[in-house]
Scaffold this motif. Structure first.
Motif, short mmCIF file in Angstrom:
data_model
loop_
_atom_site.label_atom_id
_atom_site.label_comp_id
_atom_site.label_asym_id
_atom_site.label_seq_id
_atom_site.Cartn_x
_atom_site.Cartn_y
_atom_site.Cartn_z
N GLY A 80 0.82 -1.21 0.00
CA GLY A 80 0.00 0.00 0.00
C GLY A 80 0.85 1.25 0.00
O GLY A 80 0.56 2.22 -0.72
N ALA A 81 1.91 1.26 0.80
CA ALA A 81 2.80 2.41 0.84
C ALA A 81 3.50 2.62 -0.51
O ALA A 81 3.67 3.75 -0.97
CB ALA A 81 3.84 2.23 1.94
N ILE A 82 3.87 1.52 -1.15
CA ILE A 82 4.50 1.63 -2.48
C ILE A 82 3.51 2.19 -3.50
O ILE A 82 3.84 3.10 -4.27
CB ILE A 82 5.06 0.27 -2.92
N ILE A 83 2.30 1.67 -3.49
CA ILE A 83 1.28 2.14 -4.44
C ILE A 83 0.97 3.61 -4.21
O ILE A 83 0.91 4.41 -5.15
CB ILE A 83 0.00 1.28 -4.34
N ILE A 84 0.80 4.00 -2.95
CA ILE A 84 0.50 5.40 -2.62
C ILE A 84 1.65 6.30 -3.06
O ILE A 84 1.43 7.38 -3.63
CB ILE A 84 0.18 5.54 -1.12
N SER A 85 2.87 5.88 -2.82
CA SER A 85 4.04 6.68 -3.22
C SER A 85 4.10 6.86 -4.73
O SER A 85 4.35 7.97 -5.23
CB SER A 85 5.32 6.03 -2.72
N VAL A 86 3.88 5.78 -5.46
CA VAL A 86 3.96 5.85 -6.93
C VAL A 86 2.85 6.73 -7.49
O VAL A 86 3.09 7.58 -8.35
CB VAL A 86 3.94 4.43 -7.55
N VAL A 87 1.63 6.56 -7.00
CA VAL A 87 0.50 7.34 -7.52
C VAL A 87 0.67 8.82 -7.19
O VAL A 87 0.45 9.68 -8.06
CB VAL A 87 -0.84 6.80 -6.98
N THR A 88 1.10 9.15 -5.97
CA THR A 88 1.31 10.57 -5.64
C THR A 88 2.47 11.16 -6.44
O THR A 88 2.42 12.33 -6.82
CB THR A 88 1.56 10.79 -4.13
N TRP A 89 3.48 10.35 -6.74
CA TRP A 89 4.58 10.82 -7.58
C TRP A 89 4.09 11.12 -8.99
O TRP A 89 4.42 12.16 -9.56
CB TRP A 89 5.71 9.78 -7.60
N VAL A 90 3.30 10.21 -9.55
CA VAL A 90 2.77 10.41 -10.90
C VAL A 90 1.86 11.64 -10.94
O VAL A 90 1.95 12.47 -11.86
CB VAL A 90 2.02 9.15 -11.41
N LEU A 91 1.01 11.80 -9.94
CA LEU A 91 0.14 12.97 -9.90
C LEU A 91 0.94 14.25 -9.69
O LEU A 91 0.57 15.31 -10.19
CB LEU A 91 -0.92 12.81 -8.81
#
Length: 122
Positions: A105-116
Motif C-alpha cells: 500500500g505504501a508503495i502504491i500510494i508513493s507511486v500514484v502521488t509521484w505520478v500525480l
C-alpha cells in the motif's frame, strides 16, 4: 492551492491502493467515503510531515546499510500509524497488517502521488 492539490492527490492515491489491496478498507459509503478519504489523506500528510523525518533520522544507519530499502519499511510503518491514528479519531479507515497490505500500500500510494505530482506546477 498547492496544499489542497496534494491532499486531493493523496486521497486519489489511497483510493487506488484500496482498489488493488483488499486489506485496506474504509467503512463508509457515498459522500462519507470521499470525505473519509480526504481525512485519511490529511492524517497521512501530517504524519509524513512530523513523524517520518524523526524516524528517518533515527534509522539513518539502517537506510544507509540497506541502500535505501529500509525507507520502504518506514513508509509502511507510517501507513500503519495512519491506520492506528484514524482508529483513535473514529475515522473508519483500517489497514490489516504490515505485509503485504501496508508494505505494498505504501508503495502504491508513493507511486500514484509521484505520478500525480508530475502534473502539478511548482
Amino acid at each position: 492551492m498547492n496544499f489542497i492539490f496534494r491532499i486531493l492527490g493523496a486521497a486519489v492515491a489511497f483510493w487506488v491502493a484500496m482498489q488493488i489491496l483488499p486489506g485496506m478498507t474504509i467503512n463508509a459509503e457515498g459522500s462519507k467515503y470521499w470525505g473519509t478519504l480526504l481525512v485519511v489523506a490529511l492524517i497521512f500528510g501530517v504524519i509524513n510531515a512530523i513523524v517520518k523525518p524523526i524516524v528517518e533520522g533515527l534509522s539513518c544507519l539502517f537506510v544507509i546499510l540497506t541502500l535505501g530499502l529500509f525507507l520502504l519499511v518506514i513508509n509502511a510503518a507510517m501507513l500503519l500509524l495512519t491506520s492506528w491514528l484514524a482508529g483513535q479519531l473514529n475515522v473508519p479507515f483500517h489497514v490489516d497488517n504490515f505485509y503485504p497490505t501496508a508494505f505494498w500500500g505504501a508503495i502504491i500510494i508513493s507511486v500514484v502521488t509521484w505520478v500525480l505530482g508530475l502534473f502539478s506546477r511548482d
